[in-house]
Design an enzyme around this catalytic site. Sequence first.
Site, PDB file in Angstrom:
ATOM      1  N   SER A  16       0.838  -1.201   0.000  1.00  0.00           N
ATOM      2  CA  SER A  16       0.000   0.000   0.000  1.00  0.00           C
ATOM      3  C   SER A  16       0.876   1.255   0.000  1.00  0.00           C
ATOM      4  CB  SER A  16      -0.904   0.000   1.235  1.00  0.00           C
ATOM      5  OG  SER A  16      -1.572   1.242   1.319  1.00  0.00           O
ATOM      6  N   HIS A  40      -1.147  -1.208  -4.359  1.00  0.00           N
ATOM      7  CA  HIS A  40      -2.439  -0.841  -3.758  1.00  0.00           C
ATOM      8  C   HIS A  40      -2.459   0.667  -3.523  1.00  0.00           C
ATOM      9  CE1 HIS A  40      -6.041  -1.658  -1.271  1.00  0.00           C
ATOM     10  NE2 HIS A  40      -5.596  -0.699  -0.479  1.00  0.00           N
ATOM     11  N   ASP A  42      -4.706   3.839  -2.128  1.00  0.00           N
ATOM     12  CA  ASP A  42      -5.847   4.250  -1.297  1.00  0.00           C
ATOM     13  C   ASP A  42      -6.300   5.653  -1.687  1.00  0.00           C
ATOM     14  OD1 ASP A  42      -6.125   2.022   0.575  1.00  0.00           O
ATOM     15  OD2 ASP A  42      -4.092   2.562   1.169  1.00  0.00           O
ATOM     16  N   MET A  44      -8.743   8.638  -0.656  1.00  0.00           N
ATOM     17  CA  MET A  44      -9.517   9.115   0.504  1.00  0.00           C
ATOM     18  C   MET A  44      -9.970  10.545   0.267  1.00  0.00           C
ATOM     19  SD  MET A  44      -7.003   7.750   3.469  1.00  0.00           S
ATOM     20  CE  MET A  44      -6.524   6.030   3.589  1.00  0.00           C
ATOM     21  N   HIS A  74      -8.380   1.390  -4.241  1.00  0.00           N
ATOM     22  CA  HIS A  74      -9.344   1.244  -3.148  1.00  0.00           C
ATOM     23  C   HIS A  74      -9.973   2.615  -2.910  1.00  0.00           C
ATOM     24  CE1 HIS A  74      -9.706   0.342   1.492  1.00  0.00           C
ATOM     25  NE2 HIS A  74     -10.894   0.522   0.927  1.00  0.00           N
ATOM     26  N   MET A  76     -12.119   5.130  -1.094  1.00  0.00           N
ATOM     27  CA  MET A  76     -12.771   5.427   0.193  1.00  0.00           C
ATOM     28  C   MET A  76     -13.358   6.824   0.095  1.00  0.00           C
ATOM     29  SD  MET A  76      -9.841   3.812   2.623  1.00  0.00           S
ATOM     30  CE  MET A  76      -8.693   3.782   1.275  1.00  0.00           C
ATOM     31  N   MET A 145     -11.793  -5.340   4.985  1.00  0.00           N
ATOM     32  CA  MET A 145     -11.040  -4.349   5.775  1.00  0.00           C
ATOM     33  C   MET A 145     -10.811  -4.914   7.172  1.00  0.00           C
ATOM     34  SD  MET A 145     -10.114  -1.843   3.977  1.00  0.00           S
ATOM     35  CE  MET A 145      -9.296  -1.049   5.355  1.00  0.00           C
ATOM     36  N   ASP A 183      -6.912  -6.077   4.022  1.00  0.00           N
ATOM     37  CA  ASP A 183      -6.234  -4.769   4.072  1.00  0.00           C
ATOM     38  C   ASP A 183      -6.328  -4.184   5.479  1.00  0.00           C
ATOM     39  OD1 ASP A 183      -5.225  -2.233   3.512  1.00  0.00           O
ATOM     40  OD2 ASP A 183      -6.935  -1.613   2.281  1.00  0.00           O
TER      41      ASP A 183
HETATM   42  C1  DX5 Z   1      -6.388   1.961   5.359  1.00  0.00           C
HETATM   43  C2  DX5 Z   1      -5.911   1.612   3.975  1.00  0.00           C
HETATM   44  C3  DX5 Z   1      -4.824   0.629   3.923  1.00  0.00           C
HETATM   45  C4  DX5 Z   1      -3.554   1.039   4.626  1.00  0.00           C
HETATM   46  C5  DX5 Z   1      -2.937  -0.191   5.175  1.00  0.00           C
HETATM   47  O1  DX5 Z   1      -7.510   2.757   5.243  1.00  0.00           O
HETATM   48  O2  DX5 Z   1      -6.986   1.097   3.205  1.00  0.00           O
HETATM   49  O3  DX5 Z   1      -4.540   0.213   2.602  1.00  0.00           O
HETATM   50  O4  DX5 Z   1      -2.637   1.704   3.789  1.00  0.00           O
HETATM   51  O5  DX5 Z   1      -1.835   0.143   5.928  1.00  0.00           O
HETATM   52  P1  DX5 Z   1      -1.192  -0.845   6.997  1.00  0.00           P
HETATM   53  O6  DX5 Z   1      -0.808  -2.098   6.231  1.00  0.00           O
HETATM   54  O7  DX5 Z   1      -0.037  -0.098   7.509  1.00  0.00           O
HETATM   55  O8  DX5 Z   1      -2.228  -1.143   8.026  1.00  0.00           O
HETATM   56 ZN    ZN Z   2      -6.557   0.163   1.225  1.00  0.00          ZN
END
Ligand code: DX5
Ligand code: ZN
Length: 232
Positions: A16, A40, A42, A44, A74, A76, A145, A183
Amino acid sequence: MNLFQTRERRPLLAPSLLAADPLGIRAHIDALNGAHHWLHLDIMDGHFVPNLSFGPAFLGALRRTYPEVPMDVHLMVVSPESFFVPFATQGADVLTVHVEATPHIHRLLQSVRELGVHPGVTLNPGTPVEFLYPVLHLVDLVLVMSVNPGFGGQSFLPEVVPKIEALHRFREVQGLRFLIEVDGGVSAENAECLVKSGCDVLVAGNSVFGMPHPELAAKALLEAGRRGLNRG
Ligand code: DX5
Ligand code: ZN
């Protein structure tokens, strides 16, 4: 990209980028030396989760720099129906949306596939896994998640393991082929248990990019995951 061809190589690792050095993301990815399978990303929006991260232009730059690496996006965000098109056109291979984020998950997953992108669906730790069952025939990936989304570096929530097992059983009974991805707080300590429970794709932020040697950390994580195959 055909996701299902990669199933034979499970577990897959999707580091990630949220945990990568913001001023040196390229160097951090290159430090993996190809030990990863996907990347990956993210996305947000500061509303669905209390944080901000990357936009479509960043995905486009990744796509151009790493044309062969599957981009696992991903989302969010609130109202993902207003946001998914730029990520599809900037090169997402998998586009995963939260079941909690839209009243029209069925339509959204169909729209993602119509753009030639693999649709994925995900759920927060507090959402029952049964909420996904009506749309599992529409997806190529289910993301479980294992932390509350928004931040990297949180502790893994073991109570989500039964969700992975339930999805694994549902997939077998219904003859479906979606990949199961986990994740949040994934590490070499829990990878074996996750793969044994049915997980195909491990997302890992801090346990890869937060380590002094990301390549060695990625390899150790995958090795731990593969132990789950032998006992699964
Ligand atoms: C959290 C993200 C994850 C995050 C995971 O909202 O969706 O992808 O980057 O990070 P670690 O592996 O450090 O928990
Ligand atoms: Zn993620």
